[in-house]
Scaffold this motif. Sequence first.
Motif, PDB file in Angstrom:
ATOM      1  N   LEU A  14       0.842  -1.198   0.000  1.00  0.00           N
ATOM      2  CA  LEU A  14       0.000   0.000   0.000  1.00  0.00           C
ATOM      3  C   LEU A  14       0.877   1.246   0.000  1.00  0.00           C
ATOM      4  N   SER A  15       0.379   2.239  -0.699  1.00  0.00           N
ATOM      5  CA  SER A  15       1.005   3.558  -0.678  1.00  0.00           C
ATOM      6  C   SER A  15       0.106   4.495   0.120  1.00  0.00           C
ATOM      7  N   LEU A  16       0.588   4.904   1.266  1.00  0.00           N
ATOM      8  CA  LEU A  16      -0.198   5.739   2.166  1.00  0.00           C
ATOM      9  C   LEU A  16       0.490   7.085   2.350  1.00  0.00           C
ATOM     10  N   PHE A  17      -0.315   8.129   2.374  1.00  0.00           N
ATOM     11  CA  PHE A  17       0.197   9.470   2.640  1.00  0.00           C
ATOM     12  C   PHE A  17      -0.136   9.812   4.101  1.00  0.00           C
ATOM     13  N   VAL A  18       0.907   9.939   4.880  1.00  0.00           N
ATOM     14  CA  VAL A  18       0.746  10.118   6.322  1.00  0.00           C
ATOM     15  C   VAL A  18       1.303  11.479   6.718  1.00  0.00           C
ATOM     16  N   GLN A  19       0.491  12.234   7.415  1.00  0.00           N
ATOM     17  CA  GLN A  19       0.919  13.540   7.929  1.00  0.00           C
ATOM     18  C   GLN A  19       1.121  13.420   9.439  1.00  0.00           C
ATOM     19  N   TYR A  20       2.372  13.621   9.875  1.00  0.00           N
ATOM     20  CA  TYR A  20       2.710  13.552  11.289  1.00  0.00           C
ATOM     21  C   TYR A  20       2.620  14.954  11.913  1.00  0.00           C
ATOM     22  N   PRO A  21       2.571  15.052  13.213  1.00  0.00           N
ATOM     23  CA  PRO A  21       2.428  16.370  13.857  1.00  0.00           C
ATOM     24  C   PRO A  21       3.573  17.307  13.480  1.00  0.00           C
ATOM     25  N   ASN A  22       3.183  18.524  13.091  1.00  0.00           N
ATOM     26  CA  ASN A  22       4.146  19.583  12.745  1.00  0.00           C
ATOM     27  C   ASN A  22       5.061  19.191  11.576  1.00  0.00           C
ATOM     28  N   ARG A  23       4.567  18.353  10.701  1.00  0.00           N
ATOM     29  CA  ARG A  23       5.350  17.929   9.534  1.00  0.00           C
ATOM     30  C   ARG A  23       4.448  17.846   8.312  1.00  0.00           C
ATOM     31  N   GLU A  24       5.084  17.893   7.139  1.00  0.00           N
ATOM     32  CA  GLU A  24       4.349  17.712   5.899  1.00  0.00           C
ATOM     33  C   GLU A  24       4.036  16.230   5.698  1.00  0.00           C
ATOM     34  N   ALA A  25       3.043  15.955   4.871  1.00  0.00           N
ATOM     35  CA  ALA A  25       2.665  14.577   4.587  1.00  0.00           C
ATOM     36  C   ALA A  25       3.798  13.853   3.862  1.00  0.00           C
ATOM     37  N   VAL A  26       4.034  12.626   4.265  1.00  0.00           N
ATOM     38  CA  VAL A  26       5.093  11.809   3.675  1.00  0.00           C
ATOM     39  C   VAL A  26       4.459  10.543   3.115  1.00  0.00           C
ATOM     40  N   LEU A  27       5.120   9.928   2.134  1.00  0.00           N
ATOM     41  CA  LEU A  27       4.636   8.698   1.510  1.00  0.00           C
ATOM     42  C   LEU A  27       5.216   7.504   2.250  1.00  0.00           C
ATOM     43  N   ARG A  28       4.335   6.631   2.700  1.00  0.00           N
ATOM     44  CA  ARG A  28       4.754   5.394   3.367  1.00  0.00           C
ATOM     45  C   ARG A  28       4.217   4.210   2.579  1.00  0.00           C
ATOM     46  N   GLU A  29       5.099   3.310   2.215  1.00  0.00           N
ATOM     47  CA  GLU A  29       4.727   2.103   1.479  1.00  0.00           C
ATOM     48  C   GLU A  29       4.942   0.901   2.389  1.00  0.00           C
ATOM     49  N   LEU A  30       3.909   0.112   2.534  1.00  0.00           N
ATOM     50  CA  LEU A  30       3.990  -1.035   3.434  1.00  0.00           C
ATOM     51  C   LEU A  30       2.917  -2.058   3.069  1.00  0.00           C
ATOM     52  N   GLN A  31       3.072  -3.235   3.618  1.00  0.00           N
ATOM     53  CA  GLN A  31       2.063  -4.278   3.485  1.00  0.00           C
ATOM     54  C   GLN A  31       0.985  -4.047   4.545  1.00  0.00           C
ATOM     55  N   LEU A  32      -0.254  -4.279   4.160  1.00  0.00           N
ATOM     56  CA  LEU A  32      -1.342  -4.057   5.108  1.00  0.00           C
ATOM     57  C   LEU A  32      -1.270  -5.104   6.222  1.00  0.00           C
ATOM     58  N   PRO A  33      -1.028  -4.671   7.458  1.00  0.00           N
ATOM     59  CA  PRO A  33      -0.928  -5.628   8.557  1.00  0.00           C
ATOM     60  C   PRO A  33      -2.297  -6.182   8.922  1.00  0.00           C
ATOM     61  N   PRO A  34      -2.334  -7.319   9.620  1.00  0.00           N
ATOM     62  CA  PRO A  34      -3.616  -7.927   9.961  1.00  0.00           C
ATOM     63  C   PRO A  34      -4.359  -7.233  11.086  1.00  0.00           C
ATOM     64  N   SER A  35      -3.700  -6.407  11.876  1.00  0.00           N
ATOM     65  CA  SER A  35      -4.369  -5.778  13.019  1.00  0.00           C
ATOM     66  C   SER A  35      -4.045  -4.290  13.043  1.00  0.00           C
ATOM     67  N   LEU A  36      -4.891  -3.560  13.777  1.00  0.00           N
ATOM     68  CA  LEU A  36      -4.694  -2.122  13.896  1.00  0.00           C
ATOM     69  C   LEU A  36      -3.452  -1.792  14.710  1.00  0.00           C
ATOM     70  N   ALA A  37      -3.172  -2.587  15.725  1.00  0.00           N
ATOM     71  CA  ALA A  37      -1.979  -2.345  16.540  1.00  0.00           C
ATOM     72  C   ALA A  37      -0.718  -2.471  15.694  1.00  0.00           C
ATOM     73  N   GLU A  38      -0.669  -3.451  14.796  1.00  0.00           N
ATOM     74  CA  GLU A  38       0.503  -3.617  13.926  1.00  0.00           C
ATOM     75  C   GLU A  38       0.589  -2.478  12.910  1.00  0.00           C
ATOM     76  N   LEU A  39      -0.558  -1.986  12.468  1.00  0.00           N
ATOM     77  CA  LEU A  39      -0.544  -0.843  11.550  1.00  0.00           C
ATOM     78  C   LEU A  39       0.006   0.406  12.254  1.00  0.00           C
ATOM     79  N   ARG A  40      -0.416   0.633  13.437  1.00  0.00           N
ATOM     80  CA  ARG A  40       0.102   1.786  14.190  1.00  0.00           C
ATOM     81  C   ARG A  40       1.602   1.639  14.432  1.00  0.00           C
ATOM     82  N   ASN A  41       2.016   0.430  14.718  1.00  0.00           N
ATOM     83  CA  ASN A  41       3.437   0.197  14.947  1.00  0.00           C
ATOM     84  C   ASN A  41       4.232   0.406  13.661  1.00  0.00           C
ATOM     85  N   ALA A  42       3.681  -0.024  12.523  1.00  0.00           N
ATOM     86  CA  ALA A  42       4.384   0.145  11.252  1.00  0.00           C
ATOM     87  C   ALA A  42       4.482   1.618  10.859  1.00  0.00           C
ATOM     88  N   LEU A  43       3.459   2.404  11.218  1.00  0.00           N
ATOM     89  CA  LEU A  43       3.465   3.843  10.902  1.00  0.00           C
ATOM     90  C   LEU A  43       4.121   4.683  12.000  1.00  0.00           C
TER      91      LEU A  43
END
Length: 233
Positions: A14-43
């Motif tokens: 997946l290609s995800l555009f993630v905007q972190y606090p006080n930063r511009e949006a960045v492109l993150r490419e990753l495999q979709l994890p099976p759980s929300l906790a793993e997704l948060r950890n990957a991001l």
Amino acid sequence: QLWLCSSCAMATGLSLFVQYPNREAVLRELQLPPSLAELRNALEVLDDQQLQLQQNGKYCQVESVEQIYDGACLKVLVPRRRIFVSMDGRVRPVVWYPGATPEQIENTVVKACGLAPGSSVEFLDGDTAVVISPTIPNDTHLTVVPLGQRNGSRTERASPAERQASPKRGESPRRDVLSSRRVTASAPARNTLPSRGVGTASGGYPKRSTPGHPGPVVPRAQREATAPGSASG
């Protein structure tokens, strides 16, 4: 068809555009994890941060990985807490972020209410006293009362000079008066010698008294001259 697209996306990533606090949006490419906790950890989303997904121009909370799709726009937020404090009829909002201590929150409330730094206050929810905490529910309304001022009565703090002048607990105020009298009585008097010719004998010296003779000492010649029956010649 949707299942095939989802499987294809999981295979290619997946290609995800993630905007972190006080930063511009960045492109993150990753495999979709099976759980929300793993997704948060990957991001690299911290435990006290929120992960939101943009949908139809608005952001909503990500609650499951089924909401994530290829090209999604995500936003990482630092949750803030806000309470409303009132004093003298004026309501003021106070906001803090994770990591703030109760002392920092209380100091901010004191400044927001226009009190002197370091003033002691208590927080009331109606007639109930409330202990301030970083985890207090959002949008809580509290009344701020300076310590010593409650139910319309106010206790003024004595100044350092007044505290020094006032007697201590268990100490009688007459003690200072008696001490001052003893100091006054024991102090040597100044300029107590009489001037020449005032209160002195004929020779110009001060009169003296001897034990058993409370009166002044008079020379013998003077006593004989003033004695009754003495010869005038």
